[in-house]
Write a protein that holds these residues in place. Structure first.
Motif, PDB file in Angstrom:
ATOM      1  N   SER A  27       0.813  -1.215   0.000  1.00  0.00           N
ATOM      2  CA  SER A  27       0.000   0.000   0.000  1.00  0.00           C
ATOM      3  C   SER A  27       0.850   1.271   0.000  1.00  0.00           C
ATOM      4  O   SER A  27       0.455   2.277  -0.598  1.00  0.00           O
ATOM      5  N   ALA A  28       2.019   1.244   0.627  1.00  0.00           N
ATOM      6  CA  ALA A  28       2.864   2.450   0.661  1.00  0.00           C
ATOM      7  C   ALA A  28       3.366   2.805  -0.740  1.00  0.00           C
ATOM      8  O   ALA A  28       3.310   3.973  -1.150  1.00  0.00           O
ATOM      9  N   SER A  29       3.851   1.817  -1.488  1.00  0.00           N
ATOM     10  CA  SER A  29       4.351   2.099  -2.839  1.00  0.00           C
ATOM     11  C   SER A  29       3.211   2.471  -3.782  1.00  0.00           C
ATOM     12  O   SER A  29       3.363   3.357  -4.629  1.00  0.00           O
ATOM     13  N   LEU A  30       2.070   1.804  -3.640  1.00  0.00           N
ATOM     14  CA  LEU A  30       0.918   2.161  -4.471  1.00  0.00           C
ATOM     15  C   LEU A  30       0.499   3.603  -4.216  1.00  0.00           C
ATOM     16  O   LEU A  30       0.248   4.370  -5.158  1.00  0.00           O
ATOM     17  N   ALA A  31       0.463   4.003  -2.957  1.00  0.00           N
ATOM     18  CA  ALA A  31       0.102   5.390  -2.616  1.00  0.00           C
ATOM     19  C   ALA A  31       1.139   6.368  -3.150  1.00  0.00           C
ATOM     20  O   ALA A  31       0.796   7.457  -3.627  1.00  0.00           O
ATOM     21  N   PHE A  32       2.411   5.998  -3.089  1.00  0.00           N
ATOM     22  CA  PHE A  32       3.480   6.856  -3.602  1.00  0.00           C
ATOM     23  C   PHE A  32       3.287   7.122  -5.092  1.00  0.00           C
ATOM     24  O   PHE A  32       3.288   8.268  -5.538  1.00  0.00           O
ATOM     25  N   TYR A  33       3.130   6.066  -5.883  1.00  0.00           N
ATOM     26  CA  TYR A  33       2.959   6.252  -7.326  1.00  0.00           C
ATOM     27  C   TYR A  33       1.682   7.023  -7.642  1.00  0.00           C
ATOM     28  O   TYR A  33       1.670   7.892  -8.522  1.00  0.00           O
ATOM     29  N   ARG A  34       0.623   6.733  -6.929  1.00  0.00           N
ATOM     30  CA  ARG A  34      -0.620   7.471  -7.164  1.00  0.00           C
ATOM     31  C   ARG A  34      -0.456   8.956  -6.830  1.00  0.00           C
ATOM     32  O   ARG A  34      -1.067   9.809  -7.467  1.00  0.00           O
ATOM     33  N   SER A  35       0.376   9.273  -5.845  1.00  0.00           N
ATOM     34  CA  SER A  35       0.574  10.677  -5.461  1.00  0.00           C
ATOM     35  C   SER A  35       1.226  11.499  -6.567  1.00  0.00           C
ATOM     36  O   SER A  35       1.120  12.721  -6.573  1.00  0.00           O
ATOM     37  N   VAL A  36       1.921  10.826  -7.501  1.00  0.00           N
ATOM     38  CA  VAL A  36       2.540  11.542  -8.620  1.00  0.00           C
ATOM     39  C   VAL A  36       1.751  11.349  -9.912  1.00  0.00           C
ATOM     40  O   VAL A  36       2.222  11.705 -10.993  1.00  0.00           O
ATOM     41  N   GLY A  37       0.545  10.779  -9.798  1.00  0.00           N
ATOM     42  CA  GLY A  37      -0.327  10.667 -10.961  1.00  0.00           C
ATOM     43  C   GLY A  37      -0.224   9.369 -11.732  1.00  0.00           C
ATOM     44  O   GLY A  37      -0.769   9.265 -12.836  1.00  0.00           O
ATOM     45  N   TRP A  38       0.462   8.375 -11.203  1.00  0.00           N
ATOM     46  CA  TRP A  38       0.531   7.074 -11.870  1.00  0.00           C
ATOM     47  C   TRP A  38      -0.583   6.199 -11.295  1.00  0.00           C
ATOM     48  O   TRP A  38      -0.725   6.075 -10.078  1.00  0.00           O
ATOM     49  N   ASP A  39      -1.350   5.573 -12.191  1.00  0.00           N
ATOM     50  CA  ASP A  39      -2.496   4.775 -11.775  1.00  0.00           C
ATOM     51  C   ASP A  39      -2.436   3.380 -12.374  1.00  0.00           C
ATOM     52  O   ASP A  39      -1.804   3.168 -13.420  1.00  0.00           O
ATOM     53  N   PRO A  40      -3.121   2.411 -11.747  1.00  0.00           N
ATOM     54  CA  PRO A  40      -3.200   1.069 -12.333  1.00  0.00           C
ATOM     55  C   PRO A  40      -3.836   1.131 -13.716  1.00  0.00           C
ATOM     56  O   PRO A  40      -4.774   1.900 -13.942  1.00  0.00           O
ATOM     57  N   ASP A  41      -3.299   0.317 -14.643  1.00  0.00           N
ATOM     58  CA  ASP A  41      -3.869   0.289 -15.991  1.00  0.00           C
ATOM     59  C   ASP A  41      -4.728  -0.945 -16.217  1.00  0.00           C
ATOM     60  O   ASP A  41      -5.164  -1.213 -17.329  1.00  0.00           O
ATOM     61  N   GLY A  42      -4.981  -1.709 -15.145  1.00  0.00           N
ATOM     62  CA  GLY A  42      -5.838  -2.889 -15.248  1.00  0.00           C
ATOM     63  C   GLY A  42      -5.087  -4.189 -15.466  1.00  0.00           C
ATOM     64  O   GLY A  42      -5.690  -5.257 -15.460  1.00  0.00           O
ATOM     65  N   THR A  43      -3.768  -4.127 -15.654  1.00  0.00           N
ATOM     66  CA  THR A  43      -2.991  -5.340 -15.888  1.00  0.00           C
ATOM     67  C   THR A  43      -2.402  -5.824 -14.563  1.00  0.00           C
ATOM     68  O   THR A  43      -1.796  -5.061 -13.825  1.00  0.00           O
ATOM     69  N   VAL A  44      -2.616  -7.109 -14.298  1.00  0.00           N
ATOM     70  CA  VAL A  44      -2.123  -7.742 -13.071  1.00  0.00           C
ATOM     71  C   VAL A  44      -1.364  -8.989 -13.481  1.00  0.00           C
ATOM     72  O   VAL A  44      -1.738  -9.679 -14.434  1.00  0.00           O
ATOM     73  N   ARG A  45      -0.274  -9.274 -12.783  1.00  0.00           N
ATOM     74  CA  ARG A  45       0.448 -10.523 -13.027  1.00  0.00           C
ATOM     75  C   ARG A  45       0.691 -11.223 -11.694  1.00  0.00           C
ATOM     76  O   ARG A  45       0.743 -10.580 -10.646  1.00  0.00           O
ATOM     77  N   THR A  46       0.823 -12.530 -11.773  1.00  0.00           N
ATOM     78  CA  THR A  46       1.079 -13.333 -10.579  1.00  0.00           C
ATOM     79  C   THR A  46       2.471 -13.936 -10.711  1.00  0.00           C
ATOM     80  O   THR A  46       2.808 -14.525 -11.740  1.00  0.00           O
ATOM     81  N   LEU A  47       3.261 -13.763  -9.667  1.00  0.00           N
ATOM     82  CA  LEU A  47       4.616 -14.298  -9.636  1.00  0.00           C
ATOM     83  C   LEU A  47       4.712 -15.365  -8.552  1.00  0.00           C
ATOM     84  O   LEU A  47       4.145 -15.208  -7.472  1.00  0.00           O
ATOM     85  N   ASP A  48       5.436 -16.414  -8.844  1.00  0.00           N
ATOM     86  CA  ASP A  48       5.639 -17.496  -7.887  1.00  0.00           C
ATOM     87  C   ASP A  48       7.035 -17.351  -7.307  1.00  0.00           C
ATOM     88  O   ASP A  48       8.031 -17.451  -8.030  1.00  0.00           O
ATOM     89  N   THR A  49       7.130 -17.115  -5.999  1.00  0.00           N
ATOM     90  CA  THR A  49       8.432 -16.941  -5.355  1.00  0.00           C
ATOM     91  C   THR A  49       9.066 -18.276  -4.973  1.00  0.00           C
ATOM     92  O   THR A  49      10.197 -18.304  -4.513  1.00  0.00           O
ATOM     93  N   GLY A  50       8.314 -19.358  -5.155  1.00  0.00           N
ATOM     94  CA  GLY A  50       8.789 -20.656  -4.713  1.00  0.00           C
ATOM     95  C   GLY A  50       8.222 -21.013  -3.353  1.00  0.00           C
ATOM     96  O   GLY A  50       8.143 -22.179  -2.983  1.00  0.00           O
TER      97      GLY A  50
END
Length: 193
Positions: free
Chosen positions: A144-167
């Motif tokens: 949530s902190a990084s999402l809020a940071f990017y949103r504070s400068v006008g960057w928003d989600p574009d609807g693309t999500v990916r799932t990563l497997d860390t093992g």
């Protein structure tokens, strides 16, 4: 008064960049990635990857400093097609003019002092100089902190999500996008990522 600055990284910065990544990942991302994943990372392994990034011709690594301390880093470059493609694999018309913020971290003890904003502003200016018109970054859905940071400068989600497997766990990342023409009134007032 201590001076805060952002500059391109050199190979001399690699030990501090590696240290900051390990400290930050253990502090902020250990639970999300899985403790054994973070504990398995070695300083030498992380340092070798940062040495490659700094010497790679298509990326620029920046470091944020406060006084004599290195407090954060950012890596930016042209977005590979795999990073900018839609979920169905199709490429947007501006794919060749899209930059990627591959990583932006500020050591937690130096947070909320404007370092993240200065890093992003410097990195986006560098991307513009290389012909990019738009930027993207991938952020963990749970960060949530990084999402809020990017949103504070006008960057928003574009609807693309990916799932990563860390093992050990799977994590979802959200792709954010925004202008490279950041107009921060005072970069020191933008919260650090």
């Amino acid at each position: 008064m201590t001076t805060a600055d952002v500059r391109p990284a050199t190979l001399d910065d690699v030990p501090e960049i590696a240290r900051i990544q390990l400290v930050t990942w253990r502090t902020a991302y250990g639970d999300a990635l899985g403790p054994s994943v973070v504990d398995a990372l070695t300083t030498d392994e992380v340092a070798a990857r940062w040495s490659e990034a700094i010497t790679h011709p298509d990326t620029t690594v920046y470091v944020a400093t406060e006084g004599r301390f290195t407090v954060g880093f950012c890596v930016a470059g042209a977005a590979p097609e795999t990073e900018v493609a839609a979920a169905d694999g199709s490429l947007p018309e501006d794919a060749a003019r899209t930059g990627l913020i591959g990583s932006l971290l500020v050591e937690p003890r130096w947070g909320r002092r404007g370092h993240g904003g200065r890093l992003l502003a410097t990195a986006t200016a560098g991307l513009r100089e290389h012909g990019a018109e738009r930027g993207i970054a991938w952020v963990m859905q749970s960060d949530s902190a990084s999402l809020a940071f990017y949103r504070s400068v006008g960057w928003d989600p574009d609807g693309t999500v990916r799932t990563l497997d860390t093992g050990e766990r799977t994590i979802k990342e959200i792709r954010l996008t925004g202008t490279l023409d950041l107009r921060l009134e005072d970069p020191a007032t933008v919260e650090s990522a």
